[in-house]
Scaffold this active site. Structure first.
Site, PDB file in Angstrom:
ATOM      1  N   SER A   1     -56.421  18.085  21.949  1.00  0.00           N
ATOM      2  CA  SER A   1     -54.774  18.639  21.514  1.00  0.00           C
ATOM      3  C   SER A   1     -54.038  18.019  22.711  1.00  0.00           C
ATOM      4  CB  SER A   1     -55.089  20.058  22.190  1.00  0.00           C
ATOM      5  OG  SER A   1     -53.745  20.766  22.175  1.00  0.00           O
TER       6      SER A   1
ATOM      7  N   SER B   1     -50.054  25.988  23.003  1.00  0.00           N
ATOM      8  CA  SER B   1     -49.598  25.776  21.696  1.00  0.00           C
ATOM      9  C   SER B   1     -48.637  26.870  21.054  1.00  0.00           C
ATOM     10  CB  SER B   1     -50.958  25.866  20.740  1.00  0.00           C
ATOM     11  OG  SER B   1     -51.975  25.192  21.424  1.00  0.00           O
TER      12      SER B   1
ATOM     13  N   ALA C   1     -45.202  33.492  18.558  1.00  0.00           N
ATOM     14  CA  ALA C   1     -45.054  34.155  17.643  1.00  0.00           C
ATOM     15  C   ALA C   1     -45.168  35.587  18.033  1.00  0.00           C
ATOM     16  CB  ALA C   1     -46.299  34.063  16.780  1.00  0.00           C
ATOM     17  N   GLU C   2     -44.205  36.455  17.595  1.00  0.00           N
ATOM     18  CA  GLU C   2     -44.018  37.717  18.246  1.00  0.00           C
ATOM     19  C   GLU C   2     -44.408  39.005  17.613  1.00  0.00           C
ATOM     20  OE1 GLU C   2     -39.717  37.700  19.448  1.00  0.00           O
ATOM     21  OE2 GLU C   2     -40.141  35.525  20.389  1.00  0.00           O
TER      22      GLU C   2
ATOM     23  N   PHE D   1     -42.481  45.123   7.923  1.00  0.00           N
ATOM     24  CA  PHE D   1     -42.043  43.514   8.212  1.00  0.00           C
ATOM     25  C   PHE D   1     -41.384  43.279   6.888  1.00  0.00           C
ATOM     26  CE2 PHE D   1     -42.550  39.998  10.696  1.00  0.00           C
ATOM     27  CZ  PHE D   1     -42.653  40.556  12.224  1.00  0.00           C
TER      28      PHE D   1
ATOM     29  N   PHE E   1     -53.517  12.828  22.752  1.00  0.00           N
ATOM     30  CA  PHE E   1     -52.609  12.688  21.745  1.00  0.00           C
ATOM     31  C   PHE E   1     -53.291  11.810  20.560  1.00  0.00           C
ATOM     32  CE2 PHE E   1     -49.235  10.892  19.205  1.00  0.00           C
ATOM     33  CZ  PHE E   1     -48.105  12.022  19.360  1.00  0.00           C
ATOM     34  N   ALA E   2     -53.728  12.475  19.501  1.00  0.00           N
ATOM     35  CA  ALA E   2     -54.308  11.727  18.284  1.00  0.00           C
ATOM     36  C   ALA E   2     -53.421  10.791  17.628  1.00  0.00           C
ATOM     37  CB  ALA E   2     -54.866  12.861  17.276  1.00  0.00           C
TER      38      ALA E   2
ATOM     39  N   GLN F   1     -38.556  27.056   5.997  1.00  0.00           N
ATOM     40  CA  GLN F   1     -37.919  28.446   6.207  1.00  0.00           C
ATOM     41  C   GLN F   1     -36.869  28.436   7.413  1.00  0.00           C
ATOM     42  OE1 GLN F   1     -40.688  31.700   7.687  1.00  0.00           O
ATOM     43  NE2 GLN F   1     -39.919  32.420   5.597  1.00  0.00           N
TER      44      GLN F   1
ATOM     45  N   HIS G   1     -35.339  31.259   9.747  1.00  0.00           N
ATOM     46  CA  HIS G   1     -35.591  32.582  10.267  1.00  0.00           C
ATOM     47  C   HIS G   1     -34.181  33.112  10.504  1.00  0.00           C
ATOM     48  CE1 HIS G   1     -36.647  36.124  12.745  1.00  0.00           C
ATOM     49  NE2 HIS G   1     -37.905  35.896  12.401  1.00  0.00           N
TER      50      HIS G   1
ATOM     51  N   LEU H   1     -36.439  32.748  19.112  1.00  0.00           N
ATOM     52  CA  LEU H   1     -36.763  33.906  18.142  1.00  0.00           C
ATOM     53  C   LEU H   1     -36.716  35.343  18.534  1.00  0.00           C
ATOM     54  CD1 LEU H   1     -37.970  34.467  15.069  1.00  0.00           C
ATOM     55  CD2 LEU H   1     -40.130  34.346  16.456  1.00  0.00           C
TER      56      LEU H   1
ATOM     57  N   GLU I   1     -38.552  39.640  13.731  1.00  0.00           N
ATOM     58  CA  GLU I   1     -38.246  40.215  12.515  1.00  0.00           C
ATOM     59  C   GLU I   1     -38.755  41.800  12.935  1.00  0.00           C
ATOM     60  OE1 GLU I   1     -39.030  38.082   9.214  1.00  0.00           O
ATOM     61  OE2 GLU I   1     -39.916  39.815   8.111  1.00  0.00           O
TER      62      GLU I   1
ATOM     63  N   ARG J   1     -36.892  36.405   4.433  1.00  0.00           N
ATOM     64  CA  ARG J   1     -36.153  35.635   5.214  1.00  0.00           C
ATOM     65  C   ARG J   1     -35.370  34.621   4.581  1.00  0.00           C
ATOM     66  NH1 ARG J   1     -41.186  34.438   9.564  1.00  0.00           N
ATOM     67  NH2 ARG J   1     -41.125  36.198  10.553  1.00  0.00           N
TER      68      ARG J   1
ATOM     69  N   HIS K   1     -37.560  27.776  11.279  1.00  0.00           N
ATOM     70  CA  HIS K   1     -38.608  28.512  11.802  1.00  0.00           C
ATOM     71  C   HIS K   1     -39.992  28.310  11.333  1.00  0.00           C
ATOM     72  CE1 HIS K   1     -40.517  31.850  13.575  1.00  0.00           C
ATOM     73  NE2 HIS K   1     -40.952  32.340  12.398  1.00  0.00           N
TER      74      HIS K   1
ATOM     75  N   ARG L   1     -42.247  31.961   3.122  1.00  0.00           N
ATOM     76  CA  ARG L   1     -43.396  32.811   3.925  1.00  0.00           C
ATOM     77  C   ARG L   1     -42.842  33.881   4.137  1.00  0.00           C
ATOM     78  NH1 ARG L   1     -44.928  33.838   8.768  1.00  0.00           N
ATOM     79  NH2 ARG L   1     -43.385  32.421   9.682  1.00  0.00           N
TER      80      ARG L   1
ATOM     81  N   ASN M   1     -47.460  36.769   7.764  1.00  0.00           N
ATOM     82  CA  ASN M   1     -48.495  36.092   7.117  1.00  0.00           C
ATOM     83  C   ASN M   1     -49.072  34.996   7.869  1.00  0.00           C
ATOM     84  OD1 ASN M   1     -49.229  37.876   4.939  1.00  0.00           O
ATOM     85  ND2 ASN M   1     -48.104  36.686   3.378  1.00  0.00           N
TER      86      ASN M   1
END
Lengths: 586, 140, 259
Positions: free
Chosen positions: A40, A47, A52-53, A120, A160-161, A234, A236, A246, A249, A289, A357, A392, A396
């Site tokens: 990674s 990461s 994400a909330e 949601f 770093f790949a 997408q 948001h 962010l 939602e 969204r 987003h 999306r 999800n």
């Protein structure tokens, strides 16, 4: 058989976010004899899953049903989802979320001690599990901490790949740059899973972290794997202007209103139902969204949004929820507003605008995460299974990274057990890669002060993607964007750097990330240009209708060569029980 | 790893720089200084313990030694020193009580007792004990 | 460029010169810019060789901790305007080895996190078919605060004990141990005593309280450590006086590699 010693793995995972860690644990649980590596470019808890909330969807309550979650997902995706994949996803979702509970995830609870769920956007019932409004944070830390107990998992943090090692039609590992030393490592593996996230950083205003540059998607693309449905990006509807932070939602699920400059709940003008004092699922602020972002753009064109230094915005009003409710359910939103906007949502409206987003498109994989290259898998936002189709549904994606992270992990483990021996050519491939890096980036540009910089190319890209491939697109805007990106790719062919150090040369990694973004941007644009219909997040003003006759299919972008237009092909959408219908909200 | 054929990337072993803490680190911030002062109270409390022991010894050695010891204690320097000891002991006690809530979480039903209440209870108990001792000593 | 502010950065380029040095830059004083935005501006427009870590730009990934005017801070959530008229002095986090410029060596920290066994340890294996564990909101609240740590390491920078004693497992790691110890689903307290009671464990803390003052997420590691000291002292005496009464760990949850 050529042995690659300590840097030899059964399964190697690139990306240490939610999907990567879930995959790593799945491999270790499948068979503790298998060696698992996790490469990674950041420490796992950095990461982007961390940001994400709102929550993670899974049917758990008795008043909900699997079928409804499937239908919401498919209609939310404007029928571009593969329905077999959605079925598997929805069926496995509750199990994966329960597993997270067993690993200690601090889910918010009902008074009786069962897990709590909230509404949601686009979901007919309450089925989104949450941990206040830091769900991604808690899930990532739970996964990371849990992964520490598995001895077979070895991490390569801040590696770093740079390329996949593909020989004999099989993916057999990666070459990765150890950022602390500047050394290139050849890491051999019988199976490789790409879990590097999406590429929202191709755009200027985005909720995405700095690291979201689609590196793994670009790796697969260069290895010959097509990228599926790249045109679907997408927006948001509620991000903070300037920072793009962010505002979940969940603010709207808890009852927040979206107001234009006349303090009017403008969504009622856009086929999203009529306003009610309490939130109603699948209507108004709880619409999907894509629809909400499009409504904002139309309001803007009517001059009914508010002008600000960082573009137009509207108001998100939470004041009627009360301080206690906000503190309990939305503590992070309050914290972020106080810090970054210097406003208190308890007493003031939050300025919000649509921001990029999530990228629905990504590496074309099957239901087990397998790509068309043997031994190569992908999961999470980097992949396109596809369960998200053209748009999306919120909450999800956290579930997706669990379900398909685990699936890819198990499939990669099975593949590793019966993989053929490594080919003898891996070291030679690694030497080629070293040469490529030297030639592209390491001709010293030390002392260089003017001329082409990473920043200027990146800024032009951001501007073009926003203008040409934003919420609304047409042939002309996409064509302009296409030409600009081709030109930018030409300019980025060789990117001599000011920094010649081996230790933590972040300019080198930024240059590689920029080239990755450029390649992916051209795939977004070309896929968008050829899809002459409007569906979900892909809205063409010159083709405003959905066209199931010609475009109920996935676009597949094949790479031709660096700096050339990708070749677009199409694949059918799997429709099982839910034939295409009109998408109705409100 | 098959090192013979591996890439010979110009290797660089990083040499980390490890700054060490200066001896005067505790002077850098007021909060560090207050902490060091709190730790320093131990010296004064220990000094008072020694004085107490010396007092007991003087008592055991009979009248003359006791009178000499009392005279020593009444010297201005000794009184000043006792003033210091008292100040540090009070500082020590107060910091101790204000830190108590960090270790002590008192739950009454679903509510956690606020830190200020915990501190108040401690200080009140302390003042009460002190008053009782003062009363015993002064009324004797 | 209307208003500007001077930024002084402590740089370290091990391949160029053996000692760190100061370098000054001038950046626009934009109303919403954090210190991190200034660093991004420097890298993009003034000096591509400046190295630092960052990612989320919303105070949750924990990458961008640095010393700002001598105090540990998340640079994405520390704003230029608060430092007018400047200059602002930026250094790598204190108490860590510096690899380059503003990048510190975090391996030691990662090892310490792992040493407290930060995963849910249960006496009996639970299966998915058993369903969810019950946990009331009050039970959740008992440890919730300690789950909020973002591993930004500001507390390690603020803690003089960490600076003086490199064996000290440190505030964040002990708070993380307590996060599981106070979780009603966990029964791994006994397994965590080994690290927390040993040399370098919780009793190396001398209660300075700086970690809690530095913590951007109000985790209160000071409290977590003191509360452990109360439990750990009991365990210590049990082990000393009546070893049989000491709680023996049934398991520590580690999944071994099988060759």
């Amino acid at each position: 058989m050529t042995r690659y010693g300590p840097d030899e793995y059964d399964v190697l995972i690139v990306g240490g976010g939610g999907a990567g860690l879930r995959a790593a644990i799945a491999v270790a649980e499948t068979d503790p004899r298998l060696k698992v590596g996790v490469v990674s470019k950041v420490y796992p808890m950095r990461s982007h899953t961390v940001s994400a909330e709102g929550g993670s969807a899974g049917v758990i309550k008795s008043n909900d049903s699997i079928d409804e979650h499937i239908y919401d997902t498919i209609s939310g995706g404007d029928w571009l989802c593969d329905q077999d994949a959605v079925e598997a996803f929805v069926n496995e979702a509750p199990k994966e979320l329960l597993r997270m509970e067993h690993w200690g995830c601090p889910w918010s609870r009902e008074p009786d001690g069962s897990v709590a769920v909230r509404s949601f956007g686009g979901m007919k019932n309450k089925r989104t599990w949450y941990a206040a409004d830091k769900t991604g944070f808690h899930m990532l830390h739970t996964l990371f901490q849990t992964s520490l107990k598995y001895e077979p998992i070895r991490r390569y943090d801040e590696f770093f790949a740079t390329t996949l090692l593909v020989d004999d039609g099989r993916c057999q590992g990666v070459v990765a740059l150890e950022m602390a030393t500047g050394r290139l490592h050849t890491i051999a593996a019988r199976s490789v899973i790409l879990c590097t996230g999406g590429f929202g950083k191709a755009f200027r205003f985005t909720t995405n972290a700095n690291i979201k540059t689609g590196d793994g998607v670009a790796l697969a693309y260069r290895a010959g794997v097509p990228l599926k449905d790249m045109e679907f990006v997408q927006y948001h509807p509620t991000g903070l202007p300037f920072t793009g932070i962010l505002i979940t939602e969940a603010t709207r699920a808890e009852g927040g209103f979206l107001l234009n400059k006349e303090d009017y709940r403008y969504l009622q003008d856009y086929n999203l139902g009529k306003p009610a004092p309490q939130p109603v699922n699948r209507t108004m602020e709880l619409g999907p969204r894509d629809r909400l972002s499009q409504a904002f753009e139309q309001e803007r064109q009517k001059g009914r949004t508010i002008k600000g230094p960082y573009g137009d915005y509207v108001h998100l009003d939470l004041r009627h929820l009360g301080e206690q409710h906000i503190n309990e359910r939305l503590p992070m939103v309050r914290e972020l507003c106080l810090k970054y906007e210097k406003i208190d949502p308890v007493t003031q409206c939050i300025p919000v605008r649509p921001v990029v987003h999530y990228t629905m498109g990504g590496i074309d994989v099957d239901i087990n995460g397998a790509t068309c290259v043997e031994g190569l898998y992908a999961a999470g936002e980097a992949s396109c299974v596809s369960i998200n189709g053209a748009n999306r549904l919120g909450s999800n994606s956290l579930t997706e990274l669990l379900v398909f992270g685990a699936r890819a992990g198990r499939a990669a483990a099975e593949h590793a057990k019966q993989a053929k021996p490594f080919s003898a050519k891996l070291a030679a491939l690694a030497r080629d890669e070293e040469q490529r890096i030297e030639e592209t980036f390491c001709k010293s540009g030390e002392g260089k002060t003017s001329g082409d910089s990473i920043a200027s190319i990146r800024e032009t890209l951001h501007h073009q993607m926003e203008a040409g491939a934003g919420i609304y697109r047409d042939e002309k805007s996409l064509q302009t964007a296409k030409e600009t990106v081709l030109e930018l790719q030409e300019r980025a062919k060789a990117l001599p750097l000011q920094d010649s150090s081996y230790t933590f040369n972040t300019e080198l990694t930024a240059a590689m990330e920029l080239r990755n973004l450029l390649e992916l941007s051209s795939a977004i644009i070309e896929s968008g240009l050829l899809r002459t219909e409007s569906r979900g997040a892909h809205q063409r003003t010159d083709f405003p209708q959905r066209d199931d006759e010609n475009y109920l299919k996935h676009s597949l972008a094949h790479r031709t060569e660096y700096g050339a237009t990708p070749r677009i092909e199409y694949a059918p959408v799997t429709i099982t029980k839910w034939p295409p219908k009109e998408r109705v909200y409100g | 790893m098959d090192t013979e054929t591996a890439p010979t990337y110009k290797r660089f072993r990083p040499s980390a720089y490890h700054p060490s803490m200066a001896l005067t680190w505790w002077m850098k911030k007021p909060s560090y200084l207050l902490y060091i002062l709190r730790e320093l109270t131990a010296v004064f409390v220990a000094a008072y313990a020694i004085i107490l022991l010396l007092t007991v010894r003087a008592l055991s050695q009979g009248g003359e030694a006791w009178d000499t010891w009392l005279a020593t204690l009444q010297r201005p320097g000794m009184i000043l020193f006792h003033g210091f000891i008292l100040a540090f002991a009070v500082y020590h006690s107060l910091t101790w009580f204000t830190l108590a809530p960090t270790a002590l979480v008192v739950r009454i039903k679903d509510k956690v007792l606020p830190a200020s209440a915990l501190i108040a209870v401690h200080v009140a108990a302390w003042v009460g004990c002190s008053a009782f001792i003062a009363w015993v000593l002064l009324s004797a | 460029m209307d208003k500007t502010i001077k930024i002084q950065v402590r740089r370290y380029l091990p391949e160029k010169q053996p000692d760190p040095f100061w370098q000054e830059y001038e950046v626009p004083l934009e109303p919403k810019w954090g210190v991190l935005d200034a660093l991004i501006y420097i890298k993009d427009h003034l000096d591509g060789s400046l190295s630092y870590r960052w990612s989320c730009h919303m105070g949750v990934c924990g990458s961008c901790g640095m010393m700002v005017n001598g105090e540990p801070a998340l640079t994405c959530a520390t704003f230029l305007e608060e430092y007018q008229p400047g200059p602002i002095r930026i250094e790598p986090l204190a108490n860590f080895k510096v690899l380059r410029d503003l990048i510190i060596d975090t391996d030691d920290f990662m090892g310490k996190l792992k040493s407290v066994k930060p995963w849910l340890i249960t006496d009996e294996k639970r299966d998915i078919t058993d369903g969810e564990n019950r946990q009331t909101p009050a039970e959740l609240k008992a440890f919730k605060q300690y789950t909020l740590c973002i591993n930004c390491m500001l507390c390690y920078s603020a803690c003089p004990v960490v600076g003086l004693n490199e064996d000290f497992v440190g505030p964040a790691a002990i708070a993380l141990a307590q996060r599981y110890n106070y979780d009603n689903r966990d029964s791994g307290n006994a397994a965590r005593h080994d690290t927390l009671l040993a040399h370098g464990g919780a009793f190396d803390c001398t209660l300075i309280g700086e970690c809690s003052r530095a913590c951007p997420k109000h985790v209160d590691p000071t409290g977590a450590i003191q509360r452990y000291k109360a439990d750990g002292a009991m365990e210590y005496w049990k082990r000393l006086i009546w070893p049989k009464a000491a709680t023996a760990p049934k398991n520590d949850g580690i999944v071994k590699q099988i060759d």
